[in-house]
Design a protein around this motif. Structure first.
Motif, PDB file in Angstrom:
ATOM      1  N   GLU A   1       0.747  -1.215  -0.216  1.00 64.19           N
ATOM      2  CA  GLU A   1       0.040   0.114   0.043  1.00 64.19           C
ATOM      3  C   GLU A   1       0.840   1.446   0.065  1.00 64.19           C
ATOM      4  O   GLU A   1       0.696   2.148  -0.721  1.00 64.19           O
ATOM      5  CB  GLU A   1      -0.922   0.023   1.347  1.00 64.19           C
ATOM      6  N   GLU A   2       1.921   1.210   0.738  1.00 66.34           N
ATOM      7  CA  GLU A   2       2.685   2.448   0.878  1.00 66.34           C
ATOM      8  C   GLU A   2       3.474   2.757  -0.556  1.00 66.34           C
ATOM      9  O   GLU A   2       3.424   3.982  -0.760  1.00 66.34           O
ATOM     10  CB  GLU A   2       4.012   2.117   1.864  1.00 66.34           C
ATOM     11  N   TYR A   3       4.005   1.668  -1.174  1.00 74.70           N
ATOM     12  CA  TYR A   3       4.651   1.944  -2.427  1.00 74.70           C
ATOM     13  C   TYR A   3       3.657   2.330  -3.667  1.00 74.70           C
ATOM     14  O   TYR A   3       4.027   3.038  -4.478  1.00 74.70           O
ATOM     15  CB  TYR A   3       5.542   0.508  -2.899  1.00 74.70           C
TER      16      TYR A   3
ATOM     17  N   GLU B   1       3.411  -0.166 -11.461  1.00 74.76           N
ATOM     18  CA  GLU B   1       3.721  -1.553 -11.253  1.00 74.76           C
ATOM     19  C   GLU B   1       5.152  -1.825 -11.043  1.00 74.76           C
ATOM     20  O   GLU B   1       5.459  -2.669 -10.444  1.00 74.76           O
ATOM     21  CB  GLU B   1       2.747  -2.357 -12.013  1.00 74.76           C
ATOM     22  N   ARG B   2       5.867  -1.443 -12.083  1.00 75.19           N
ATOM     23  CA  ARG B   2       7.476  -1.794 -12.189  1.00 75.19           C
ATOM     24  C   ARG B   2       7.955  -1.568 -10.916  1.00 75.19           C
ATOM     25  O   ARG B   2       8.838  -1.982 -10.353  1.00 75.19           O
ATOM     26  CB  ARG B   2       7.992  -1.146 -13.423  1.00 75.19           C
ATOM     27  N   ARG B   3       7.794  -0.005 -10.895  1.00 73.29           N
ATOM     28  CA  ARG B   3       8.629   0.440  -9.587  1.00 73.29           C
ATOM     29  C   ARG B   3       8.288  -0.014  -8.267  1.00 73.29           C
ATOM     30  O   ARG B   3       8.718  -0.343  -7.218  1.00 73.29           O
ATOM     31  CB  ARG B   3       8.233   2.006  -9.399  1.00 73.29           C
ATOM     32  N   ILE B   4       6.632  -0.421  -8.208  1.00 69.25           N
ATOM     33  CA  ILE B   4       6.212  -1.079  -6.621  1.00 69.25           C
ATOM     34  C   ILE B   4       6.750  -2.489  -6.785  1.00 69.25           C
ATOM     35  O   ILE B   4       7.404  -2.893  -5.693  1.00 69.25           O
ATOM     36  CB  ILE B   4       4.729  -1.109  -7.046  1.00 69.25           C
ATOM     37  N   GLU B   5       6.912  -3.142  -8.039  1.00 68.61           N
ATOM     38  CA  GLU B   5       7.676  -4.508  -7.780  1.00 68.61           C
ATOM     39  C   GLU B   5       9.073  -4.490  -7.514  1.00 68.61           C
ATOM     40  O   GLU B   5       9.511  -5.368  -6.584  1.00 68.61           O
ATOM     41  CB  GLU B   5       7.333  -5.315  -9.396  1.00 68.61           C
ATOM     42  N   ARG B   6       9.640  -3.442  -8.170  1.00 71.26           N
ATOM     43  CA  ARG B   6      11.395  -3.430  -7.740  1.00 71.26           C
ATOM     44  C   ARG B   6      11.376  -3.147  -6.180  1.00 71.26           C
ATOM     45  O   ARG B   6      12.086  -3.472  -5.598  1.00 71.26           O
ATOM     46  CB  ARG B   6      11.696  -2.258  -8.423  1.00 71.26           C
ATOM     47  N   ALA B   7      10.539  -2.277  -5.831  1.00 69.31           N
ATOM     48  CA  ALA B   7      10.667  -1.919  -4.221  1.00 69.31           C
ATOM     49  C   ALA B   7      10.260  -3.059  -3.331  1.00 69.31           C
ATOM     50  O   ALA B   7      10.850  -3.378  -2.487  1.00 69.31           O
ATOM     51  CB  ALA B   7       9.707  -0.575  -3.861  1.00 69.31           C
TER      52      ALA B   7
END
Length: 509
Positions: free
Chosen positions: A52-54, A62-68
């Motif tokens: 939720e934070e990311y 989605e790419r940045r969320i997945e990487r994080a």
């Protein structure tokens, strides 16, 4: 304002979950399912909150969320989350669905969680019963945990999930009696051992019979920076899994906990030799019968097997082979052979190791002659779950320059608190033992420093009463007072007899 999840709230939900199983399967078994579900809920809620934070931070990219998320301690996919399992709670295959989720969690986190769940089967008919009963229990278990939020923002800074884990392991040990006690050392005894070995930064800390890992965690907590390396081995598969989960819940992600028989198959090795450790602690099984069976090859299994020192490739039993029915000195020798130069070691043992003869007497003599024994501490009875046997702690040190051994008798009633089912060491009792150990002083009726020559004169017998005199002299009897009491009793008896005579006359008897 976010409502915090309290320790009491977690503990009460766990206790509710125990009620789901109680009376249906043994508590020493159902603890594995409850504590595994606690672990899944913790991983899942942490993952969900960070997702939720990311999502908010990266506006749904989605790419940045997945990487994080890939940089998190643990990675989960949607079908591994607690919410997914809860949504399937009425599915007739719920046991298999949970098993598959555990497998996915392991596969997604192979570096950390490989093999953690291999001994936990949520679809086991032999343990959890036929499908109908099994599914009903698992549905209730998921509903119990649904009430609980383990999101990091709701847990505050306290390690309350780790504490709940310890709390429940303790309760299950108490509930399961001896069976449960096999995997648990009471918190205050663990604390005492941890303070005795005084771990330092960068030490390697080892427990060869680590159970659920609570003792190792206590030792690690002695070092403020937590910069220590944790090693353990446990032969019970389900308990090994609990130890790994326990470590992760206490923020120790790099503990090396192996699964196997420490005596027949020690798994912490360097260059084919036993790894060396600066601090070793243990609560091995008392007087383990058939401790050497792991050394028996198939060719000898049908005959009466006799252990010999030559069968051990690590040469740990050259000081003597312990009796086949008492493995205490097998564990002691393993630990001494694993102790680094300047290493400290403290282990809980039954009192028999202090005075039993034959091969144990020879091993004890070798250890004393090599000046490895530093202290012997007698503990109160009734401290351990499932056994009233009083135990002792033996403390060993490498490279000792002293030529004496400190004896402490902390078994007296004034040195512990009596409980209904179990006795307890108080903080003041622990402090007194540690202060006496560090100052190495003789205190009347409590401690004594014996020279090695004295011990040799006692034929290497370490029985504590030989060194610490705790006998209390009785008050001298006042014979005049006794005579006076007898005279009073005689007079009272005579009066009663006369009264009785009158009553009988009145009745015409």
């Amino acid at each position: 304002m976010v409502e915090l999840t309290t320790q009491d709230k977690i503990n009460s939900v766990l206790w509710q979950a125990a009620d789901t199983f109680r009376g249906k399967i043994d508590s020493s078994t159902y603890k594995d399912y409850i504590l595994t579900m606690l672990f899944i809920k913790y991983l899942s809620d942490t993952y969900k909150e960070h997702l939720e934070e990311y999502t908010k931070r990266y506006n749904g990219d989605e790419r940045r969320i997945e990487r994080a998320l890939s940089r998190e301690r643990f990675v989960l996919d949607e079908q591994s989350t607690f919410d997914y399992l809860y949504s399937k709670r009425n599915d007739p295959e719920i046991g298999e669905i949970i098993n598959k989720a555990l497998e996915r969690i392991e596969n997604e986190n192979t570096g950390k969680l490989r093999g953690v769940f291999r001994n936990i089967d949520f679809n086991s008919e032999s343990i959890l019963g036929k499908a109908k009963e099994r599914n009903a229990m698992l549905r209730l278990l998921l509903e119990d945990f649904r009430q609980l939020s383990l999101r990091p923002s709701q847990l505050g800074n306290e390690d309350i999930v780790g504490n709940a884990y310890q709390y429940m392991i303790g309760l299950f040990a108490s509930d399961a009696g001896k069976k449960g006690g096999e995997f648990y050392t009471p918190a205050e005894v663990s604390e005492l051992l941890a303070r005795l070995v005084k771990p330092q930064e960068n030490d390697r800390i080892y427990d060869p019979t680590c159970g659920s890992g609570s003792l190792l965690i206590k030792v690690a907590k002695q070092v403020a920076s937590r910069k220590v390396a944790i090693y353990g081995q446990e032969r019970n598969g389900a308990t090994h899994s609990l130890a790994l989960m326990n470590m992760y819940l206490h923020g120790i992600d790099d503990a090396k906990i192996e699964w196997g028989d420490t005596l027949a198959n020690p798994l912490h090795l360097e260059d084919g030799k036993l790894m060396k450790f600066q601090a070793i602690v243990a609560n091995p099984p008392f007087s383990l019968d058939k401790w050497a069976m792991g050394f028996a090859g198939e060719a000898t299994s049908d005959k009466k097997f006799k252990m010999e020192s030559s069968l051990d490739p690590y040469r740990r039993f050259e000081w003597g082979v312990p009796p086949s029915s008492k493995g205490d000195y097998a564990f002691v020798q393993h630990m001494l052979y694993s102790l680094a130069e300047n290493g400290r070691m403290a282990t809980i043992l039954p009192h028999g190791v202090l005075f039993r003869g034959t091969s144990e007497g020879k091993i004890r003599q070798q250890i004393i002659d090599m000046n490895l024994l530093d202290a012997v501490i007698g503990l109160p009875e009734g401290l351990f779950f499932g056994t009233g046997i009083p135990a002792c702690i033996m403390v060993f040190k490498k490279d000792r320059i002293r030529n004496d051994v400190l004896f402490i008798d902390a078994s007296g009633e004034e040195h512990f608190e009596k409980g209904k089912n179990q006795n307890h060491l108080r903080e003041m009792d622990i402090e007194k033992i540690i202060a006496t150990y560090e100052k190495r002083e003789t205190i009347e009726k409590y401690s004594y420093i014996a020279t090695l020559d004295e011990i040799k004169e006692n034929e290497y017998n370490l029985n504590i009463p030989r060194y610490v005199e705790t006998y209390e002299e009785e008050e001298p009897v006042d014979m005049d007072a006794v005579k006076e009491n007898i005279a009073i009793i005689k007079r009272e008896l005579q009066e009663v007899e006369e009264q009785m005579k009158e009553y009988l006359q009145e009745l015409g008897l």
